[in-house]
Every structure is written in structure tokens, then in C-alpha cells.
Design an enzyme around this catalytic site. Structure first.
Site, mmCIF file in Angstrom:
data_model
loop_
_atom_site.group_PDB
_atom_site.id
_atom_site.type_symbol
_atom_site.label_atom_id
_atom_site.label_comp_id
_atom_site.label_asym_id
_atom_site.label_seq_id
_atom_site.Cartn_x
_atom_site.Cartn_y
_atom_site.Cartn_z
ATOM 1 N N GLN A 32 1.020 -1.350 -0.126
ATOM 2 C CA GLN A 32 0.138 0.017 0.162
ATOM 3 C C GLN A 32 1.019 1.555 -0.137
ATOM 4 O O GLN A 32 2.367 1.741 0.390
ATOM 5 C CB GLN A 32 -0.466 -0.252 1.454
ATOM 6 C CG GLN A 32 -0.729 -0.169 2.510
ATOM 7 C CD GLN A 32 -0.670 -0.619 3.291
ATOM 8 O OE1 GLN A 32 -1.793 -1.166 3.696
ATOM 9 N NE2 GLN A 32 -0.276 -1.958 4.804
ATOM 10 N N ASP A 87 1.529 0.114 13.547
ATOM 11 C CA ASP A 87 1.747 1.458 13.965
ATOM 12 C C ASP A 87 2.173 0.918 15.439
ATOM 13 O O ASP A 87 2.959 1.990 16.399
ATOM 14 C CB ASP A 87 0.823 2.726 13.935
ATOM 15 C CG ASP A 87 -0.480 2.436 14.683
ATOM 16 O OD1 ASP A 87 -0.465 1.901 16.166
ATOM 17 O OD2 ASP A 87 -1.781 1.780 13.991
ATOM 18 N N GLU A 107 0.645 -8.587 11.543
ATOM 19 C CA GLU A 107 0.448 -7.743 10.725
ATOM 20 C C GLU A 107 1.352 -7.931 8.938
ATOM 21 O O GLU A 107 2.130 -8.746 9.209
ATOM 22 C CB GLU A 107 1.645 -6.630 10.929
ATOM 23 C CG GLU A 107 1.789 -5.219 9.733
ATOM 24 C CD GLU A 107 0.981 -4.062 9.841
ATOM 25 O OE1 GLU A 107 -0.349 -3.938 10.708
ATOM 26 O OE2 GLU A 107 0.613 -4.101 8.419
ATOM 27 N N GLY A 140 -3.603 -11.957 8.145
ATOM 28 C CA GLY A 140 -4.191 -11.906 9.265
ATOM 29 C C GLY A 140 -4.889 -13.124 9.190
ATOM 30 O O GLY A 140 -5.229 -13.907 9.566
ATOM 31 N N ASP A 157 -7.236 -3.919 14.141
ATOM 32 C CA ASP A 157 -6.705 -3.619 13.918
ATOM 33 C C ASP A 157 -6.505 -2.976 12.853
ATOM 34 O O ASP A 157 -6.088 -2.683 12.399
ATOM 35 C CB ASP A 157 -5.144 -3.157 14.837
ATOM 36 C CG ASP A 157 -5.257 -1.675 15.283
ATOM 37 O OD1 ASP A 157 -6.336 -0.735 14.399
ATOM 38 O OD2 ASP A 157 -4.498 -0.729 14.943
ATOM 39 N N CYS A 158 -8.275 -3.044 11.717
ATOM 40 C CA CYS A 158 -7.276 -3.260 9.978
ATOM 41 C C CYS A 158 -7.894 -1.836 9.606
ATOM 42 O O CYS A 158 -8.248 -0.875 10.132
ATOM 43 C CB CYS A 158 -9.094 -4.194 9.646
ATOM 44 S SG CYS A 158 -10.417 -4.443 10.723
ATOM 45 N N THR A 159 -7.788 -1.439 8.503
ATOM 46 C CA THR A 159 -8.225 -0.664 7.603
ATOM 47 C C THR A 159 -9.118 -1.025 6.815
ATOM 48 O O THR A 159 -10.190 -2.008 7.931
ATOM 49 C CB THR A 159 -6.962 -0.928 6.269
ATOM 50 O OG1 THR A 159 -7.253 -1.519 5.534
ATOM 51 C CG2 THR A 159 -5.307 -0.047 6.337
ATOM 52 N N ASP A 160 -10.004 -0.064 6.681
ATOM 53 C CA ASP A 160 -10.997 0.072 6.341
ATOM 54 C C ASP A 160 -11.189 -1.287 5.234
ATOM 55 O O ASP A 160 -10.443 -1.347 4.210
ATOM 56 C CB ASP A 160 -11.591 1.155 5.320
ATOM 57 C CG ASP A 160 -12.067 2.007 6.076
ATOM 58 O OD1 ASP A 160 -12.720 2.579 6.766
ATOM 59 O OD2 ASP A 160 -10.882 3.184 6.860
ATOM 60 N N PRO A 164 -5.599 -4.080 1.147
ATOM 61 C CA PRO A 164 -5.526 -5.423 1.874
ATOM 62 C C PRO A 164 -6.195 -5.880 2.963
ATOM 63 O O PRO A 164 -6.229 -6.959 3.012
ATOM 64 C CB PRO A 164 -3.872 -4.619 2.369
ATOM 65 C CG PRO A 164 -3.621 -3.680 1.968
ATOM 66 C CD PRO A 164 -4.868 -3.204 0.740
#
Ligand code: AG3
Length: 282
Positions: A32, A87, A107, A140, A157-160, A164
Site C-alpha cells: 500500500q 503503528d 501485521e 491475518g 486493528d484493520c484498515t477499511d 489489503p
């Protein structure tokens, strides 16, 4: 001198801008687009594929809510799994719980871990050195479907669900998480801002309900995830875990000796109250 402006691209025709005082890092990783920049009001800001993931100023709300709510509701979590979390702030919050014996973080993007460690040092705040911690660079979905271990709390604790992060909203992932939980285990996940991303909540609720006996959400308003409250998916087999009274949570909170800036026992119990438009949509 005019500052650069960075525009978030997440929702159609409605967004937010940030002035960029300094770009600290910008790189197309194997997975990304990663940017970390300095902003006058929010401190350091990290975005993936044009979507803000975390800022120094308001990250505490999100990370305290995704850790303390499931960990204190569980009451005796020893093994915690973080999916995503590159992060480092989710790890930092979990390490504050002294009764936790093992923390695994999975991650997908090693570059996010490396450069957040360097440019967002207050996010991980030394937590990577915790002896209880184990890092896996893996997908994951793959991890939860292959692993032989079980966990007491799983935090996504993912992105939208674009790019990915999309696979972390699939039945395949939820089933893997279900199978990787011990009895009494709790799964929680970032689930978007429900006013703007209602389908996301409806879909997760439907998919999770296929595996777990008790599926709901809890919520918090996080300024840089604009558009109102963010909902966190909550799934377990025991409805009592999300209905614990404030006195029980207060006793556990005191025993844990936690010091928080957003979370407290009243916020914990109150966060399970959801807007009617969401309940009607589920
Ligand atoms: N990941 C969640 C970002 C969600 C952004 N979505 C939105 N604004 N609707 C955060 C990672 C922090 N560790």
C-alpha cells in the site's frame, strides 16, 4: 509560504483536509501507499492508501477503546492476538495489562511496522521490547486459519475494507478468529463510522452472527475518523460479557491500575448504547 494540503479520499464527495508541515516518510510499500507527515493541530499523521489511520493527537481514544473494553470485560485475558496494528499503539495499550502473558501481533506490512517505529515513537512507546510480545509478518486471514494456538481476546486493528484490509471483513477471517478463541473469548474489530459506512456494520454483523452467539457493537467518536461515531464490532458466545455492570468494571479497572485519557468504567458500559438507525439496520 503556502503549505501543502493533503486530502483524504475515503467517502464520496465529503472529506477532510490536512495541512502538511513536513513529509517525514512517503513510500509505496509492497502492499500500500504509506505516508507519515507532520500537521500543526494533530501532530504526526499516518495514512495508508489515502486514508488516515492514526494521529498523535487523537489515537488514544481509538486504542484505549479497542483494548480496555474487551480486556476488562473478559476479566482474565492471558493471551491476546492483534491483527494489523502496525503503528504499535494497540500493542502499547495491551502491554499496560500486567496479567496478560502473551501478545501476538500479525501485521501484513513490515514496512508499516519499521517506519511507524521510527516516525511515530510515541505510538509504540517501547512496547516492542516487551518480553511477552511476538511479531508475525503474515496475512491475518492466513494466520487465524493456520494457527494451532488459542487466544482470550482477538483485536482486529484493520484498515477499511478496501485494499489489503478487505480480507479482514470476510467470513473466512471471522471463522478463523472464532476457531482461534478460547472459551469465554472475545473478538473486537474496527468497523468504520456507521453513519457513513452503514453497510460495513450490517455486513459484519450478519457474517459474525453466523459463528458467534452474541454479536453487537460499541462505539466512540474519534475526531479524525470524521462523520460521527466509529463502531467497533463485538463478538463472543456470552451476552453477559457486554452487559457487565459499572461496579464490576470499576473493580477490574482499579485492580489493573490503569491510567487512561479517554476510557473509564462509565464510558465502557455506556459505549454499548447504539443509535436507533443502526439498530434498525441490523
Ligand atoms: N485503522 C482504522 C482506520 C479507519 C479509518 N476509517 C474511517 N475513518 N472511517 C486504524 C489503525 C490504528 N492503529
Amino acid at each position: 509560504t503556502r503549505k501543502e494540503t493533503w486530502l483524504e479520499t475515503l467517502h464520496d464527495g465529503f472529506g477532510q483536509y490536512f495541512s502538511v508541515d513536513k513529509v517525514l516518510y512517503h513510500h509505496q510499500t509492497d502492499h500500500q501507499d504509506l505516508i507519515i507527515f507532520e500537521n500543526v493541530s494533530l501532530g504526526r499523521v499516518m495514512a495508508l492508501d489515502g486514508v488516515v489511520q492514526t494521529t498523535e493527537r487523537d489515537e488514544f481514544i481509538y486504542h484505549e477503546m479497542l483494548t480496555n473494553v474487551p480486556l476488562l470485560a473478559h476479566g482474565n485475558a492471558k493471551r491476546v492476538l492483534i491483527i494489523g496494528g502496525g503503528d504499535g499503539a494497540m500493542l502499547r495499550e495491551v502491554t499496560r495489562h500486567k496479567n496478560v502473558e502473551q501478545i501476538t501481533m500479525v501485521e501484513i506490512d513490515a514496512t508499516v511496522v519499521d517506519f511507524c517505529r521510527q516516525y511515530l515513537p510515541n505510538h509504540s512507546a517501547g512496547a516492542y521490547d516487551d518480553p511477552r510480545f511476538k511479531l508475525m509478518i503474515d496475512d491475518g486471514v492466513n494466520f487465524v486459519n493456520q494457527c494451532q494456538e488459542k487466544f482470550d481476546v482477538i483485536i482486529s486493528d484493520c484498515t477499511d475494507p478496501i485494499g489489503p484490509g478487505e480480507s479482514l471483513f470476510t467470513s473466512d477471517f471471522y471463522q478463523g478468529c472464532y476457531n482461534s478463541l478460547n472459551e469465554g473469548g472475545i473478538f473486537v474489530a474496527q468497523n468504520g463510522v456507521c453513519f457513513l459506512q452503514q453497510d460495513e456494520a450490517v455486513n459484519s454483523h450478519r457474517k459474525l452472527s453466523h459463528y458467534f452467539k452474541d454479536v453487537s457493537f460499541y462505539q466512540a467518536a474519534i475526531p479524525t475518523y470524521y462523520g460521527g461515531i466509529m463502531t467497533f464490532a463485538w463478538a463472543s458466545n456470552n451476552p453477559a460479557l457486554r452487559q457487565l455492570d459499572v461496579g464490576t468494571i470499576q473493580a477490574r479497572f482499579d485492580a489493573a491500575g490503569l491510567n487512561c485519557r479517554y476510557y473509564n468504567p462509565a464510558i465502557h458500559t455506556g459505549s454499548f448504547a447504539l443509535p436507533q438507525y443502526l439498530l434498525d439496520a441490523l
